[in-house]
Design an enzyme around this catalytic site. Structure first.
Site, PDB file in Angstrom:
ATOM      1  N   LYS A   1       0.847  -1.190  -0.210  1.00  0.00           N
ATOM      2  CA  LYS A   1       0.088  -0.131  -0.064  1.00  0.00           C
ATOM      3  C   LYS A   1       0.906   1.330  -0.009  1.00  0.00           C
ATOM      4  CE  LYS A   1      -3.863   2.108   2.656  1.00  0.00           C
ATOM      5  NZ  LYS A   1      -4.995   1.603   3.864  1.00  0.00           N
TER       6      LYS A   1
ATOM      7  N   SER B   1      -9.700   1.666   3.019  1.00  0.00           N
ATOM      8  CA  SER B   1      -8.697   2.495   1.968  1.00  0.00           C
ATOM      9  C   SER B   1      -7.859   1.807   1.035  1.00  0.00           C
ATOM     10  CB  SER B   1      -8.172   3.705   2.792  1.00  0.00           C
ATOM     11  OG  SER B   1      -7.097   3.055   3.846  1.00  0.00           O
TER      12      SER B   1
ATOM     13  N   SER C   1      -9.954  -0.485   6.991  1.00  0.00           N
ATOM     14  CA  SER C   1      -9.129  -0.388   5.640  1.00  0.00           C
ATOM     15  C   SER C   1      -8.726  -1.745   4.929  1.00  0.00           C
ATOM     16  CB  SER C   1      -8.285   0.797   5.569  1.00  0.00           C
ATOM     17  OG  SER C   1      -8.762   1.959   5.836  1.00  0.00           O
TER      18      SER C   1
END
Length: 447
Positions: free
Chosen positions: A76, A153, A177
């Protein structure tokens, strides 16, 4: 290509694949012009990935094999990776390569993982929807033609796994997330107890709620990655489902379920009961007091504003307006409000731990809806109402510092639905073992 870490490790061991061939398969998926590669990896494949794979193969020939040797893993875009620019899905971060790896990245590298590249995400990880106006939004693998949200996210992280661009992904989880995109995309997402993995070298959202998690196709895959990230041994295997005390929470977490989620959740509970699990409805008093922590954006907005204040002062116009508006909720707070929330949270965490002592895990829908279309969230009212709904259940684990896992429970081909399990603070290995048992019990239901 192998779809699990264990199957890839078998191929690496018997010589039917090597690290370079595994990476090549991922890169082919990323490069497919009809796929999601450009939205999942907006900055391309890591320049160092090819050398990492070659090095892994050379070391294997010499008998040097780590727990993740040759396994392609996506990262990420809020973790520092030496030599890469950390953008956190934003346009306002300085274009300066990181001088060293975040501890989480260093542990993956030491374990032999091949870092495929940096995945797209909600700007600064501040939404459960997964839409990014700067770099595009990866489309959910379900019903891709109509274009559904991936969840956030860690949006790109989830799609990197579903589309075979990586065998696992690491992400952050501040309010769901890792688990929200896992549930909406039909894979497994794990959020550990926050202190389990160091947060250094990661762009923060909330120092109180942030944790480093992972996403993969199976619970065992997540356990393997978590073992490296945490420095602990993975569970020895699945728990025995028969006799496990599983709590079904009452209250708001069961409100607003779509017909699809309600049907899948009911069927899942019947299957767990038939497998010998002891299910009972439970009211958790600590959960009913969590609204005390959410006024004016709560701890998340306050801690985000503390980090973002200088950037906002100079570049507010370059932020995603929806993210900026959530950070600015902190303007309505004062220092006494923040201190009171910290104290109140500590009280509720203590109370929740005592309440959970009577059960082995809690089971509930990860999110109460299936993924809506991206176009359905064009207006702010729809976006923010959906965001609140997606965050509602997963955020409980962050607010109370629990460990949590989302396991797919839908029938293959139907809209993805996740079953979430909560465990007590620090009971991560036990929760993963329970998750393996639940996953196995649901496997034939999902055919």
């Amino acid at each position: 290509m192998a779809t699990t870490i264990s199957s890839a490790q078998r191929q690496l061991a018997d010589g039917s694949a090597n690290a370079l061939s595994l990476l090549t398969s991922c890169v082919e998926r990323i490069s497919d012009p009809g796929g999601e590669g450009s939205r999942v990896f907006p900055h391309g494949v890591s320049m160092a990935a090819h050398k990492q794979a070659q090095s892994s193969d050379m070391l294997r020939e010499q008998g040097v094999i780590g727990p993740l040797s040759g396994i392609p893993i996506s990262v990420k875009d809020l973790f520092d990776v030496q030599g890469d620019v950390t953008r956190a899905g934003a346009r306002v971060m300085p274009e300066q390569p990181a001088v060293q790896d975040a501890p989480a990245i260093a542990r993956l590298r030491a374990a032999g993982a091949v870092l495929v590249g940096r995945t797209n995400m909600t700007e600064f990880a501040y939404s459960g929807v997964g839409i990014n106006p700067h770099y595009g939004t990866p489309r959910n693998p379900y019903d891709r033609q109509s274009g559904r949200i991936p969840g956030g996210s860690s949006s790109g992280a989830a799609v990197s796994v579903t589309d075979g661009m990586a065998l696992a992904a690491i992400g952050s989880d501040t309010g769901g997330s890792c688990r929200i995109p896992a549930a909406l995309c039909g894979i497994v997402g794990f959020k550990p107890t926050a202190s389990r993995v160091p947060l250094d070298g990661i762009v923060p959202l909330s120092s109180s709620y942030d944790s480093v998690g992972c996403l993969a196709n199976t619970v065992a895959c997540c356990a393997a990655v978590d073992a490296v990230l945490s420095g602990e041994a993975p569970p020895h295997g699945a728990a025995q489902l028969a006799g496990l005390r599983l709590a079904i929470p009452t209250g708001i977490v069961m409100d607003g379920m779509s017909s699809e989620v309600a049907e899948v959740f009911s069927r899942t509970l019947r299957r767990l009961s038939a497998s010998g699990a002891q299910l009972r409805d439970v009211t958790f008093d600590s959960w009913n007091s969590l609204t005390d922590l959410g006024a004016n954006g709560g701890l998340v907005a306050a801690e985000a504003m503390a980090w973002h204040a200088e950037l906002i002062a100079s570049q507010a116009d370059r932020y995603d307006p929806r993210v900026l508006s959530r950070i600015r909720l902190a303007d309505e707070q004062g220092a006494p409000d923040y201190v009171r929330m910290l104290r109140r949270r500590a009280e509720l965490c203590h109370r929740a731990d005592a309440e959970l002592a009577e059960v082995d895990a809690v089971v509930l829908p990860t999110v109460p809806i299936v993924a809506p279309g991206i176009h359905e969230l064009d207006n702010d009212a729809a976006f923010f109402s959906t965001n609140r709904l997606l965050l509602r259940n997963p955020a409980i684990a962050n607010m109370l510092d629990l460990c949590a896992l989302s396991v797919p429970c839908h029938v293959l081909g139907d809209a993805p639905v996740g079953l979430m399990l909560f465990g007590r603070h620090g009971s991560d290995r036990r929760l993963l073992a329970i998750g393996m048992a639940v996953e196995a019990a649901l496997r034939h239901e999902r055919r």
